[in-house]
Scaffold this motif. Structure first.
Motif, PDB file in Angstrom:
ATOM      1  N   VAL A 165      58.005  59.201 107.100  1.00  0.00           N
ATOM      2  CA  VAL A 165      56.804  59.838 106.551  1.00  0.00           C
ATOM      3  C   VAL A 165      56.450  59.247 105.195  1.00  0.00           C
ATOM      4  O   VAL A 165      55.273  59.010 104.884  1.00  0.00           O
ATOM      5  N   ALA A 166      57.459  58.978 104.369  1.00  0.00           N
ATOM      6  CA  ALA A 166      57.216  58.424 103.038  1.00  0.00           C
ATOM      7  C   ALA A 166      56.644  57.018 103.091  1.00  0.00           C
ATOM      8  O   ALA A 166      56.084  56.533 102.103  1.00  0.00           O
ATOM      9  N   SER A 167      56.753  56.351 104.242  1.00  0.00           N
ATOM     10  CA  SER A 167      56.288  54.983 104.368  1.00  0.00           C
ATOM     11  C   SER A 167      54.789  54.870 104.600  1.00  0.00           C
ATOM     12  O   SER A 167      54.232  53.767 104.540  1.00  0.00           O
ATOM     13  N   TRP A 168      54.116  56.017 104.877  1.00  0.00           N
ATOM     14  CA  TRP A 168      52.660  55.945 105.086  1.00  0.00           C
ATOM     15  C   TRP A 168      51.922  57.178 104.546  1.00  0.00           C
ATOM     16  O   TRP A 168      50.696  57.165 104.449  1.00  0.00           O
ATOM     17  N   PHE A 169      52.656  58.213 104.138  1.00  0.00           N
ATOM     18  CA  PHE A 169      52.021  59.448 103.695  1.00  0.00           C
ATOM     19  C   PHE A 169      52.471  59.748 102.263  1.00  0.00           C
ATOM     20  O   PHE A 169      51.976  59.137 101.323  1.00  0.00           O
ATOM     21  N   VAL A 170      53.394  60.663 102.077  1.00  0.00           N
ATOM     22  CA  VAL A 170      53.957  60.978 100.765  1.00  0.00           C
ATOM     23  C   VAL A 170      55.450  61.241 100.950  1.00  0.00           C
ATOM     24  O   VAL A 170      55.908  61.477 102.065  1.00  0.00           O
ATOM     25  N   PRO A 171      56.237  61.216  99.863  1.00  0.00           N
ATOM     26  CA  PRO A 171      57.667  61.501  99.999  1.00  0.00           C
ATOM     27  C   PRO A 171      57.920  62.834 100.677  1.00  0.00           C
ATOM     28  O   PRO A 171      57.239  63.826 100.420  1.00  0.00           O
ATOM     29  N   CYS A 172      58.907  62.838 101.567  1.00  0.00           N
ATOM     30  CA  CYS A 172      59.183  64.023 102.389  1.00  0.00           C
ATOM     31  C   CYS A 172      60.666  64.037 102.721  1.00  0.00           C
ATOM     32  O   CYS A 172      61.302  62.984 102.863  1.00  0.00           O
ATOM     33  N   GLU A 173      61.214  65.248 102.874  1.00  0.00           N
ATOM     34  CA  GLU A 173      62.634  65.365 103.215  1.00  0.00           C
ATOM     35  C   GLU A 173      62.860  66.641 104.015  1.00  0.00           C
ATOM     36  O   GLU A 173      62.082  67.594 103.933  1.00  0.00           O
ATOM     37  N   ILE A 192      46.198  54.487 107.407  1.00  0.00           N
ATOM     38  CA  ILE A 192      47.388  53.883 106.788  1.00  0.00           C
ATOM     39  C   ILE A 192      48.545  53.860 107.786  1.00  0.00           C
ATOM     40  O   ILE A 192      49.268  52.855 107.899  1.00  0.00           O
ATOM     41  N   LEU A 193      48.725  54.950 108.531  1.00  0.00           N
ATOM     42  CA  LEU A 193      49.777  54.990 109.553  1.00  0.00           C
ATOM     43  C   LEU A 193      49.588  53.866 110.576  1.00  0.00           C
ATOM     44  O   LEU A 193      50.549  53.194 110.963  1.00  0.00           O
ATOM     45  N   LYS A 194      48.353  53.649 111.000  1.00  0.00           N
ATOM     46  CA  LYS A 194      48.098  52.601 111.992  1.00  0.00           C
ATOM     47  C   LYS A 194      48.419  51.222 111.433  1.00  0.00           C
ATOM     48  O   LYS A 194      49.017  50.383 112.122  1.00  0.00           O
TER      49      LYS A 194
END
Length: 273
Positions: free
Chosen positions: A36-44, A136-138
């Motif tokens: 998720v952090a690679s295309w959206f925002v930091p997440c855990e 961005i994900l695509k």
């Protein structure tokens, strides 16, 4: 885009995108923190029913949700109080559907139960943010699939007209009149930025560009301006990939923040971030 309703009192919005990749690869991108952090925002967090998922949108802007469904490679759901202390719970469901030809449909649905339309504007606002992130994900799934990246965001505020703000930003980065497919490099007085322009205006932002980068590192940059509260927000989100991406993101964030502050000095001379 509009809120849909059914006979149970459920109100919901949804967004979807088709991306390249196997179900396993797409699931890793939308259902794991590094993905998720690679295309959206930091997440855990996440991983099982009852687990907590924390999404970091910025200082003091964390979203905390509880996982309510977890079906690996297919579906997960969570509930949060993101709409406010007196609002109904917001339920979010993600699904991945395999398609022929090595692609998948990613779909997100946000829903709540209410007797009136008091929360419809908030639902519409949630929905309106996904088109840009899904683009961005695509790009991520097309060019950087499986690479865990580091992102940062730099922002500025301007009191000038929106068109003038965009002209100043785009001109300062060598992006004036750029079209999809063009390669552009920022001038020496700007922070390092070079790559292929993938998209221009869209997703509700008439002033924006989406770049596939090779400088300052392999990655993606999303730059846009947007009127807000009588001013114009300038926002750059940059996703950098590779083993050196954490150090590169940490080094480049202050450079971009300083550059934006130079273009649009904040009131009183104090930095925004």
């Amino acid at each position: 885009m509009s809120v849909k309703k059914d006979s149970t009192g459920r109100r919901y919005v949804q967004a979807e995108v088709e991306v390249p990749g196997s179900v396993e690869e797409v699931w890793a991108a939308i259902a794991t923190g590094p993905g998720v952090a690679s295309w959206f925002v930091p997440c855990e967090g996440g991983g099982e029913v009852g687990a907590t998922v924390t999404t970091h949108f910025g200082p003091g802007m964390d979203s905390v949700a509880t996982v309510t469904a977890w079906e690996p490679m297919h579906r997960f759901a969570a509930e949060s109080g993101d709409l406010g202390p007196n609002a109904p719970s917001l339920a979010t469901e993600w699904t991945v559907e395999a398609k022929a030809g090595g692609t998948c449909i990613v779909r997100v649905v946000h829903s709540l139960f209410a007797d009136d339309d008091d929360w419809d504007n908030q639902l519409n606002s949630v929905e309106s943010g996904w088109p840009a992130f899904f683009r961005i994900l695509k790009l991520y799934m097309t060019y950087f699939r499986g690479q865990h990246g580091s992102m940062f965001r730099a922002m500025g505020m301007a009191q000038e007209p929106a068109d003038a703000v965009w002209t100043k930003v785009a001109g300062g980065l060598g992006l004036t009149d750029a079209a999809p497919g063009d390669r552009r490099t920022a001038p020496p007085e700007a922070p390092a930025l070079a790559g292929i322009l993938e998209e221009t205006a869209g997703g509700g932002h008439p002033h924006q560009v989406l770049l596939r980068l090779d400088q300052p590192a392999p990655g993606i940059a999303h730059l846009f301006t947007m009127p807000m509260g009588g001013m114009v927000v300038v926002c750059l989100s940059m996703y950098l990939y590779g083993e050196a991406s954490p150090a590169q993101a940490a080094a480049n964030e202050p450079r971009w923040q300083q550059w934006l502050a130079g273009l649009f000095p904040p009131p009183g001379g104090s930095p925004m971030c």
